[in-house]
Design a protein around this motif. Sequence first.
Motif, short mmCIF file in Angstrom:
data_model
loop_
_atom_site.label_atom_id
_atom_site.label_comp_id
_atom_site.label_asym_id
_atom_site.label_seq_id
_atom_site.Cartn_x
_atom_site.Cartn_y
_atom_site.Cartn_z
N ILE A 463 85.85 52.21 3.39
CA ILE A 463 85.20 52.47 2.11
C ILE A 463 86.07 53.38 1.25
CG2 ILE A 463 83.16 53.43 1.00
CD1 ILE A 463 81.56 52.67 3.42
N SER A 464 86.62 54.42 1.85
CA SER A 464 87.49 55.33 1.10
C SER A 464 88.71 54.60 0.57
CB SER A 464 87.91 56.50 1.98
OG SER A 464 86.79 57.21 2.45
N LEU A 465 89.30 53.74 1.41
CA LEU A 465 90.46 52.98 0.95
C LEU A 465 90.09 52.01 -0.16
CD1 LEU A 465 92.23 52.23 4.36
CD2 LEU A 465 92.92 53.87 2.60
N GLY A 466 88.90 51.44 -0.07
CA GLY A 466 88.46 50.54 -1.13
C GLY A 466 88.28 51.26 -2.46
N ILE A 467 87.72 52.47 -2.41
CA ILE A 467 87.57 53.25 -3.65
C ILE A 467 88.92 53.68 -4.18
CG2 ILE A 467 86.59 55.37 -4.60
CD1 ILE A 467 84.29 55.07 -2.64
N ASP A 468 89.83 54.07 -3.27
CA ASP A 468 91.17 54.44 -3.71
C ASP A 468 91.88 53.27 -4.38
OD1 ASP A 468 90.67 56.89 -2.65
OD2 ASP A 468 91.79 56.55 -0.79
N THR A 469 91.70 52.10 -3.83
CA THR A 469 92.31 50.92 -4.43
C THR A 469 91.70 50.60 -5.79
OG1 THR A 469 92.69 50.02 -2.21
CG2 THR A 469 92.84 48.49 -4.05
N LEU A 470 90.38 50.77 -5.89
CA LEU A 470 89.69 50.48 -7.15
C LEU A 470 90.18 51.39 -8.27
CD1 LEU A 470 87.30 48.94 -8.56
CD2 LEU A 470 85.88 50.88 -7.91
N LEU A 471 90.41 52.66 -7.96
CA LEU A 471 90.81 53.63 -8.98
C LEU A 471 92.32 53.83 -9.05
CD1 LEU A 471 88.08 56.33 -8.26
CD2 LEU A 471 88.07 54.61 -10.06
N GLY A 472 93.07 53.14 -8.20
CA GLY A 472 94.51 53.31 -8.17
C GLY A 472 95.23 52.31 -9.05
N PRO A 473 96.54 52.28 -8.98
CA PRO A 473 97.33 51.38 -9.84
C PRO A 473 97.07 49.91 -9.60
CG PRO A 473 98.69 53.13 -8.88
CD PRO A 473 97.38 53.18 -8.18
N SER A 474 96.69 49.56 -8.39
CA SER A 474 96.47 48.15 -8.08
C SER A 474 95.00 47.76 -8.11
CB SER A 474 97.04 47.84 -6.68
OG SER A 474 96.40 48.65 -5.69
#
Length: 1136
Positions: A463-474
Motif C-alpha cells: 500500500i505504501s509503495l502504491g501511494i508512493d507511485t501515485l504521488l511520484g514521477p511515474s
Amino acid sequence: MNTIPNDSLSQKWFSKFKSICVPLLEKSQLSAGIVATVLPLLSSLESTLIDAGETGFTLSQSLVSYIFFPLSTILRRNESSAIPDQVLEKIFGVLAILCETWWWTCDIQIWDQIFKLCSSIVGGVEGKGKGKVRDDETKEAAARCLWAILRQRRVEEAPQDSPGGLLCGRVSQLRAHSQSQQFIPVLGQTINTLLLTANSPHLPLQRISLKILRTLISVYASEQFVPSILPGVVSSMTRIALGMSSKKGWVNGDIVALSLETLEPVIVKSLGDDVCIREGVVRSVVDLEDFINLADAPAVDPKPPELPPYLTPRTSSWLRASASQLHIALNSLTFLVNHPTPLALVALSSFSRAILASTHLTLPQSRPLLLSWLLSLSSSSFPEVSQAAYHALSELLATTSNARLSLLQALLEISKENLSSLPRSIVSQDDTKVEHIAGQIEAICLLAASSSMSSTTLGLTSISLGIDTLLGPSGGIEKWGFTLLSVLEFTSPQVTVSQGSVAQLLLEDNADNPDTVNFPEAMLKNVLARSTRDALARMLRALGRTSGENCIYAVEWFVSIGRYSRTNNAVAALWCAARLLEGISGFSLDEGGMAISSGPRSRKLERFARGLAHDLAEIWDEEPNFNSQSDTPHTDRHTDDSLLNTKFTKGFKTIRATLQVAEPRVTVPALSDDQPILHKIFCLQLLSISAGILQARYASVLIQVLYPVLHSIVSPTPHLSLTGLAALHFISAVMSYASPANLLLSNFDYALDSVSRRLSRRWLDVDATKVMAVLVRLVGADVVQKAGDVVEECFDRLDEYHGYEVIVQGLVGVLGEVIKVIEVEEPPTRKEGQDDMQSSMITRSLEPLLDWLTHRNDLPPQEDTTDYGPAPRRAWGTAEAEEKFDKKQSDGSTSQPKVAEDAEPVPTPGQALTKQMVSRSIYFLTHASPVIRARILNLLSSATPVLPESALLPSIHQAWPFILNRLNDAEPFVVSAAAGLLESLVTHVGSFMGRRVWDDVWPRFDIILKKLDSSEHQNALTRRGYGAVGTESAYTHSHRLYRSILRTMTAAAAGVHMQDTSGWQVILAFRRFLHKQAHEELQTCARDLYATLSKGNEDAVWLALMATCGRLTGEVAFLREYKWDIQENVSLILNQ
C-alpha cells in the motif's frame, strides 16, 4: 448454588415448597373462581425460588421434579386456550428458574417437551389449528423459558462434584437431538416463529427473540440445515437492523447489534470457506499441489448427493446465486455506517471482520464493501469504534491471516476506484459520497503509515509503495491531478465588513496579545458542508504523511501549476500543495505554531521549503496578470481520451431547431474577482508551512517573506488581511518569538529594506507606505530608536514623489504613525509662562489705587547728602560668613564649568526626530491635494505637545502665513484640521500665540462662523427644530470645526489678555451653542468658554447672557433671541 445442602436445610426449603405446591395441585383444575387463588400461589412459588437461589441453595433433582409436578398437572388438566395469560406467564417464569438448574440433569424428552411448549406459545400454535393469540408479556415469558434451556453455559456454572466433561457432553447431547431428522421441523418452525416476534414493537420480546435466534443458529442448527433458512434470516435481520418495519428513524443500537450477531453465524455456517471447501464447492490454493488439483478440477459440477428433507445441498450454482443475493442484502446495510450509537458501529465492525475472515473465497464480490465499512469506521469520532475497526483491520491484514493477500488487493482497488470517482462526486455536489471517499482514502493511508512506523507485523508495504507511485514521477499526476483540480473551485466567504483592514485593526488593538490567530477558511463551490471540506483536507494530509518525502514531487507539480498559471486551477493547485506539504511536515496550520514539535527535518525537505519560500515571495513582486486564461498543461487534458468530461447540469437541455450539426463552441469562463485574492491566500499558507518546517532556520528567507506578509495585512480584503495576520502570528510562534512585535523589531532592518526597495523609481508599489505604517504601529515604542531611518526614507521619497498624491499621502501617514508612537512614549513638555494671565490681571482690591490718588501730588522725600566719612556698607557680624561663601563659590567655579541659566535641556531622541519631521513637513501645507494638507496640519497638531518651545516655535513662525491661509481653504476638513492645530498651539504655547489669536485668528473665525451659519440651512445633516444649531452627528466636519473653534477661543481667553471689543464679539458670537437643541459636546465646550470669559470680564458675560434670555430691557433689549433656549446653560455658567 455451589454449597452442599444438608438435610435440615433441604427439609426447611421442602416445607416451604410443600406449603405452596400442595394447594396449587389441589387447584390444578382452573376455573374463573380458582384463577384468583392460583395466581398468588404461583407468585409465591416464584419468589420462593428466587430467595432459594440468592441464599445459595441448590435444588436437587427430586425437589425440582416435585415442584414441576403441579405445574405440569395444570398444563395437562386444562386446555391450552383455557389457561389465562397471567397464569401461563407465571408458570413460564417458574419454569425458567427451574430450568437454570434442571438443564444439567433433565431428560432429553423433558427438554424436548419444554422446547415445544415454549415454541408453541411464542408462535401462537397451541393445540390443533389456530391457537389463542397471547399478549406480548406472555410470549416474552415463554421466550425467556426457552432461553433458559438454550443459552450457552460456562464451566463455572456446572454443579459441584460433576465430571469435568459434563458441559461438553451435555451440549453435544442436546445438539445431536436438535439436529435429528425428527426435531428439524420443530427447529425450523421455532426459527420462523422467532423471526416474526423479532419484529415485535415490544422491545423486551424483540431482544430475547434475537438472542434465541443467534443461539439456535450458531449452536443447535446443523451446517446442512442453515442454507435452508439463510434467505429468511438474512431478509428479516436486514429489515430489523434498518428499521424498515417502523418509521421512527434509527433503530436502537442494541437491536442493531443483536441483528448483526444473528446474521453473522447464518452467513458463516452456510457460506463459510471451511464448509464450502469440505463439500467441494470452492478450492483453496496454498501450495503447488493445490494448483495441480485446481487444474484437474471438473468443469461441470458433480451431481449433488441425496439429502434428507429440509436440507439444502451446496453446489457452485447455489453458491453464485446465494452470494449474489447476499451481496445485495449487505449493500443495503451500508447506511449503518452512519448510525449514531457506538454499540451498533462496534457490532458492524465485528460483523465485517468475521465475514471477511470466514468468506474471503466464497464472497469475493462483497469483499470491497465490507472493507469499506471497516475503513469508514476506523475514522469514526467514537474512540471505541475507531479502535475496534483498526484492530479488525490489523487482524485481517496480519501475516498469519489467510485473507491477507486478497484483502490487500482489494485495498488497492478501493484506493484506485475512490480516486477516480472523487472528481465525479465533487462535481455532482454529493457531499455524503465525497466525505465517504475521502474518509476511506485517509483510513487506508493511516493504516499503511501506522504499520510502517510501529512494530506490528502487518507489513503493508504494497500500500505504501502504491501511494508512493501515485504521488511520484511515474504516478501519472498529470492525468489525475488535472481532473481533480478541474472540479475544485474556491470562493471567499460572503461576509460584510467595513472598509479598511480588519487584521490591521486587530493588530493595533492586540499587538501584545499572544493568542494565536486562526487562518480563515475558503469555501468550495461544489462542496457545501464544512465537514466535507475538512475530510478532503485530511485526505490530502494523510496522503502526504504516508508518502513522506516521495510526495515532494507532487507538491512541486501542484506549486508549478499554481505559480506559473493564472486560471482557476492555479488556486486549487496551491491548496492541494499546502495540504500535501502539511502531511509531509507532520503538522497542520489549524494547530497553531506553538503546537509544532521541534524535531529534526530531512535536508531534502528543508531545501525544498527554502526554495519554495523564495519562489512564492516573488509573486508579490510581479505584475498581476490574472486576465490571462492560458494554461499550457491544461490544454493537454482535452486531448486525453482516457479522461471523461464530467458535467453536472440542472434542468432541461434546449434542442436547437437548426441544421447546424456541430455543437456551439464553449467559451472559457471568465476568472472571478476573488481568484487573485485566493491565490495570495494559499501562497501565504505555503509560506507559513515552510516556516514551520525550517523554524529558527527560516531567518535566512525572512527578508523576502516579511513584505508579502505585511502587504497582505494592509489589504482591504478581509479574507486576505486575516490570512496575513494569521501567517505573521504563525511565523512568530514557530521562530520562537513571543509576539509578532518582537519578530519585526528583531528584523526591522529587513522589513524597512524591503519597503525601501519598493519605493524606488525602478520598482514602485503604492501599498508600500501602508506596509511601513503598520510596521511602525506594530513595533510601537521600541521603534523610536530606529525611526530615524524611517523618517529619512519618508522625506527622501517625498522629495522624489512630491507630485504623486497617493504616495505623498501614504508617506505623510507613516510620519503620523511615528508621531503617535513618540507621543505615547514621550511625556508632554512643560511650557513656561503658561500661567493664567487673566487671573493675574484681575483687580482684587482698590487700596493701591486710592493710596496713589491721595499721595500723587506729594513732594518726593529729600535725600541726606552729608558726608560722614568711612562707614560699613553691611551689618556687623556677617562679613566672615560671606567671605566663606564667596570662597566656596570661587572654588566651585574652578572644578565645575558654569552652566548658563538660560541653556536649553538636551532634546530626547523622540523630540529630535519630531523636530526634524516638523521642519521638513511644513512645505507640504501648500500641496495641491487637500487630503495631504489636512494630514500635515494633523501632524503638526500631534507634534505640538511633544516638542519644547525652542524647537517648535521657529517652524510655526515660519509657517504661520500658510496656517492662516488654511483657514480660508475650500475644503471643510482642511479648515477643521487648521483649527485643530491652532487649538493645540494655544493650549501648549499660549504665550507665543498672544496677539496672534486676536489679531489674526479671531477675525477669520468670525467669518467662518457666519459662513457655517448660512450654509447649515442647506445641509441634510443639520439638526431640525426651531433654532437648532449644528448637526446630529459628532463626526461631521462642521461639528469638528465648531469644537476646535470653541476650544481655541477658550484657551486664548485663558492665556492671552483680551481686548474689550474682541471679547464682546466673542461673547455674542458663541451664544447659539448654549441652546439646548445643540449637540451635547458643543454645549459643554460653550459653557467652558463662557466660564473662562467670565474670569476676565464677568460683567460683560452676565450682561450678554441675561439680555439674550430676555431678563434685561432697555438699551440691551436688541440682544434678545427667542429661538435659543439657553436658560439651563446660563444658570450653570453664572452659578460657577
